[in-house]
Design an enzyme around this catalytic site. Structure first.
Site, PDB file in Angstrom:
ATOM      1  N   SER A 154     -35.482   1.710  -7.136  1.00 51.54           N
ATOM      2  CA  SER A 154     -34.461   2.251  -6.240  1.00 51.54           C
ATOM      3  C   SER A 154     -35.045   2.809  -4.948  1.00 51.54           C
ATOM      4  O   SER A 154     -34.293   3.261  -4.085  1.00 51.54           O
ATOM      5  CB  SER A 154     -33.660   3.350  -6.958  1.00 51.54           C
ATOM      6  OG  SER A 154     -34.514   4.427  -7.317  1.00 51.54           O
ATOM      7  N   UNK A 155     -36.360   2.773  -4.810  1.00 54.23           N
ATOM      8  CA  UNK A 155     -37.011   3.301  -3.610  1.00 54.23           C
ATOM      9  C   UNK A 155     -37.314   2.162  -2.644  1.00 54.23           C
ATOM     10  O   UNK A 155     -38.176   1.317  -2.930  1.00 54.23           O
ATOM     11  CB  UNK A 155     -38.293   4.035  -3.978  1.00 54.23           C
ATOM     12  N   PRO A 156     -36.611   2.081  -1.506  1.00 53.25           N
ATOM     13  CA  PRO A 156     -36.791   0.949  -0.591  1.00 53.25           C
ATOM     14  C   PRO A 156     -38.228   0.701  -0.151  1.00 53.25           C
ATOM     15  O   PRO A 156     -38.676  -0.450  -0.182  1.00 53.25           O
ATOM     16  CB  PRO A 156     -35.879   1.322   0.588  1.00 53.25           C
ATOM     17  CG  PRO A 156     -34.809   2.161  -0.016  1.00 53.25           C
ATOM     18  CD  PRO A 156     -35.508   2.968  -1.078  1.00 53.25           C
TER      19      PRO A 156
END
Length: 288
Positions: free
Chosen positions: A159-161
């Site tokens: 979920s961390u770009p």
């Protein structure tokens, strides 16, 4: 989360403030851009499609990330913590051998390799965890290290770009430097869970309520890695001990060799740089 004394508070406040200011500016620019687009197209889109970044949950997450960084148990040249992790089944044959204790009811089962369909899967919410967790095994992080060889450890979540954006670059390292180093991805708690603090451009993964949720997300992240750039992927335990030991919070890179920290990457997301690890490995390769 570790106890925070006054000195630590004074040290981390400038970083926390600057990060929150960045989030506020990001929200303001995003709002103005959407307003301009709406005026040009004569249509309006709901703000639900554009979650705000400066929220109470966001500020708490930023604060916690700096607390973890301040209390990390590592330093350059120091001993590497041997944190508890959970290994997934179906590691590639090129992975280093390691000894783990198989979990729960499947302690005598042989892990089933991932199929082509599984390897092509994207990270989505899943309620079926039996097939993923049935071949997991309790391990230690340093079980994946081999004598005299650097072990590149990449901490992060889907979920961390920034972590996902640089995953391809990391896989290139796995492919290009397999002869001089080993590689490991440690899947930690979600940086931007879809049900708490989603980030624009991030993959939608909710918070991990159980170890099975984290193993599913880790397994599906492994499916995003190309076969020639694939390395072992493990999940942090639900007490987040690896995350705490290494002061990760969002994403971070380390190089461990002979039980010592040889490279200590900067705090993510702004100082998470795969290219720095590449430079380190190039120097290792040139010295051989």
């Amino acid at each position: 989360m570790p106890h925070v004394n006054l000195l630590v508070v004074l040290l981390i406040l400038p970083g926390v403030f600057s990060n929150c200011l960045f989030l506020a500016l990001y929200d303001a620019v995003s709002f103005l851009r959407r307003a301009l687009q709406a005026s040009l197209t004569h249509s309006a889109k709901g703000d639900a499609q554009h979650p705000r970044m400066l929220t109470a949950q966001g500020m708490l997450s930023v604060w916690r990330s700096y607390v973890l960084d301040a209390h990390k148990k590592v330093r350059l040249g120091g001993k590497a913590p041997n944190s508890s992790v959970v290994a997934l089944g179906g590691h590639s044959s090129s992975s280093p051998s390691f000894s783990c204790a198989a979990s729960s009811s499947s302690s005598h089962e042989t892990p089933t390799p991932r199929t082509t369909a599984e390897a092509a899967a994207t990270v989505t919410t899943s309620t079926t965890t039996t097939s993923t967790t049935s071949s997991t095994a309790a391990c230690r992080l340093l079980d994946f290290a081999r004598a005299h060889r650097p072990l590149v450890v990449n901490f992060g979540s889907a979920s961390u770009p920034p972590f996902v954006e640089q995953l391809g670059e990391f896989c290139d390292l796995v492919r290009d430097f397999a002869g001089v180093a080993d590689f490991l991805v440690v899947y930690i708690e979600e940086a931007h869970p879809s049900d708490a603090w989603p980030a624009p451009g991030g993959l939608e993964v909710p918070r991990h309520l159980a170890l099975g949720d984290r193993c599913v997300a880790a397994s599906q992240l492994r499916g995003l890695m190309p076969p020639l750039g694939r390395c072992p992927v493990v999940a942090d335990a639900m007490d987040n001990n690896a995350n705490i030991d290494y002061g990760v919070s969002y994403e971070r890179l380390y190089v461990i060799q002979d039980g010592r920290i040889r490279y200590l990457g900067g705090k993510g997301p702004f100082f998470y740089r795969v290219r720095e690890v590449k430079s380190f490995l190039e120097s290792v390769k040139a010295s051989r």
